[in-house]
Design a protein around this motif. Structure first.
Motif, short mmCIF file in Angstrom:
data_model
loop_
_atom_site.label_atom_id
_atom_site.label_comp_id
_atom_site.label_asym_id
_atom_site.label_seq_id
_atom_site.Cartn_x
_atom_site.Cartn_y
_atom_site.Cartn_z
N PRO A 31 -5.75 48.54 32.63
CA PRO A 31 -5.18 49.87 32.91
C PRO A 31 -3.69 49.85 33.25
O PRO A 31 -3.06 50.91 33.23
N HIS A 32 -3.14 48.68 33.55
CA HIS A 32 -1.77 48.60 34.05
C HIS A 32 -0.78 48.02 33.03
O HIS A 32 0.39 47.84 33.36
N ILE A 33 -1.23 47.70 31.82
CA ILE A 33 -0.36 47.05 30.84
C ILE A 33 -0.19 47.94 29.61
O ILE A 33 -0.79 49.01 29.50
N HIS A 34 0.65 47.47 28.69
CA HIS A 34 0.90 48.20 27.45
C HIS A 34 0.41 47.44 26.21
O HIS A 34 0.13 48.05 25.19
N ILE A 35 0.37 46.11 26.31
CA ILE A 35 0.05 45.28 25.15
C ILE A 35 -1.01 44.25 25.55
O ILE A 35 -0.83 43.51 26.53
N ALA A 36 -2.10 44.21 24.79
CA ALA A 36 -3.16 43.21 25.00
C ALA A 36 -3.00 42.11 23.96
O ALA A 36 -3.06 42.37 22.76
N ASN A 37 -2.80 40.87 24.43
CA ASN A 37 -2.71 39.71 23.55
C ASN A 37 -4.11 39.10 23.46
O ASN A 37 -4.57 38.47 24.41
N ILE A 38 -4.78 39.29 22.35
CA ILE A 38 -6.20 38.94 22.25
C ILE A 38 -6.38 37.57 21.60
O ILE A 38 -5.92 37.32 20.48
N ALA A 39 -7.07 36.69 22.33
CA ALA A 39 -7.36 35.35 21.83
C ALA A 39 -8.20 35.44 20.56
O ALA A 39 -9.05 36.32 20.41
N CYS A 40 -7.95 34.50 19.64
CA CYS A 40 -8.52 34.59 18.29
C CYS A 40 -9.51 33.49 17.95
O CYS A 40 -9.84 33.31 16.77
N GLY A 41 -9.97 32.70 18.92
CA GLY A 41 -11.06 31.79 18.64
C GLY A 41 -10.81 30.31 18.83
O GLY A 41 -11.77 29.55 19.02
N PHE A 42 -9.56 29.84 18.77
CA PHE A 42 -9.34 28.39 18.82
C PHE A 42 -9.18 27.83 20.22
O PHE A 42 -9.27 26.62 20.42
N HIS A 43 -8.90 28.68 21.21
CA HIS A 43 -8.93 28.22 22.60
C HIS A 43 -9.87 29.09 23.43
O HIS A 43 -10.34 28.68 24.49
N GLY A 44 -10.14 30.26 22.96
CA GLY A 44 -11.04 31.21 23.60
C GLY A 44 -11.25 32.35 22.62
O GLY A 44 -10.49 32.52 21.67
N GLY A 45 -12.30 33.14 22.87
CA GLY A 45 -12.53 34.29 22.03
C GLY A 45 -13.56 34.09 20.94
O GLY A 45 -13.22 33.86 19.79
N ASP A 46 -14.84 34.15 21.30
CA ASP A 46 -15.90 34.16 20.29
C ASP A 46 -15.98 35.57 19.68
O ASP A 46 -15.32 36.50 20.17
N PRO A 47 -16.73 35.78 18.62
CA PRO A 47 -16.74 37.09 17.96
C PRO A 47 -17.07 38.25 18.90
O PRO A 47 -16.44 39.31 18.82
N GLN A 48 -18.04 38.08 19.78
CA GLN A 48 -18.39 39.16 20.69
C GLN A 48 -17.28 39.45 21.69
O GLN A 48 -17.02 40.61 22.03
N THR A 49 -16.61 38.41 22.16
CA THR A 49 -15.51 38.60 23.10
C THR A 49 -14.33 39.30 22.43
O THR A 49 -13.71 40.21 23.00
N ILE A 50 -14.01 38.89 21.21
CA ILE A 50 -12.93 39.56 20.47
C ILE A 50 -13.27 41.04 20.27
O ILE A 50 -12.44 41.92 20.51
#
Length: 268
Positions: A31-50
């Motif tokens: 709620p306090h930011i403008h840009i979400a940098n979303i992990a894409c799978g190689f260090h974090g971020g499985d399909p459901q998390t993405i």
């Protein structure tokens, strides 16, 4: 992208958990930011998390940056693995392509590319790897995050890609400009607000040695894995909103940006 007043926006790395492993306070920081940098799978971020993070970003009206990593899930993308330009380009293209699929499913578009961890530092130090990063940014027509004055900035500028220098408001800086990455203890939100305002107004950050070091930036990073991440993000956003209100009339009258902000135009 800069606000119309010239005040930079806040970004945070998100979706860095994997499967049952949760990492960071995504919901508390969003709620306090403008840009979400979303992990894409190689260090974090499985399909459901993405997928969850993309929907969360949509709900909060956030712009989205891809946050790719070296292929280093075991080391959380922080080990110094050596890839050549072509291999790194393919590594980044693979991850950004995956995220872009989830964005398309939600009717969203990608705005930026911010490499994670060791990839971020390698691109800053190695021109060929900065080129690899910019290859993918060019493919998707997006801007690149990095540290001002490094190969990442130089290559992005030469290739006419939008470059957003970062200020890490919740981390301490050494006298030579290197970051001190310690996230075990809570950070004083008042300290965060004070240094953010100084950086934007005066274009400097105080180092651990008491040196006022010049800094140029167009976006401010907060880390959602700090013990009090949501309090830090809230304090940073409040300080930024204060500056926006204070400087709007000055910028309108003079056309000048505060000292800490890179004098580039808006990125798309």
């Amino acid at each position: 992208m800069l606000h119309s007043t010239g005040v930079p926006e806040i970004n945070a790395d998100m979706g860095e958990g994997y499967g049952a492993f949760a990492y960071g306070d995504d919901e508390g920081v969003a709620p306090h930011i403008h840009i979400a940098n979303i992990a894409c799978g190689f260090h974090g971020g499985d399909p459901q998390t993405i997928s969850r993070c993309v929907r969360m970003a949509k709900r909060h009206g956030l712009k989205i940056a891809a946050h790719p990593s070296l292929p280093d899930q075991e080391g959380f993308g922080r080990r110094d693995l050596r890839l050549g330009r072509d291999a790194l380009r393919d590594c980044v293209l693979y991850q950004v392509g995956a995220l872009n699929g989830f964005l398309a499913a939600e009717g969203l578009s990608l705005s930026y590319l911010k490499p994670h961890g060791m990839m971020y530092m390698q691109a800053a130090r190695d021109e060929a790897l900065a080129e690899a990063l910019c290859d993918t940014a060019e493919t998707f027509g997006v801007g690149v995050f990095g540290i001002s004055g490094t190969h990442t900035e130089n290559v992005a500028n030469r290739r006419r890609l939008p470059f957003l220098g970062e200020f890490f408001v919740d981390l301490a800086y050494q006298d030579d400009g290197r970051l001190i990455v310690t996230k075990e203890k809570a950070v004083d939100p008042d300290w965060v607000a004070l240094r953010l305002k100084r950086a934007v107004r005066d274009g400097v950050v105080e180092t651990i040695g008491g040196v006022m070091r010049p800094i140029a930036f167009r976006t401010i990073c907060v880390h959602n894995d700090m013990p009090n991440a949501r309090e830090i993000a809230r304090a940073a956003r409040a300080a930024l909103d204060d500056i926006k209100a204070e400087t709007a009339q000055t910028i309108s009258d003079s056309g000048a940006l505060p000292q800490g902000i890179d004098q580039q135009g808006e990125s798309g």
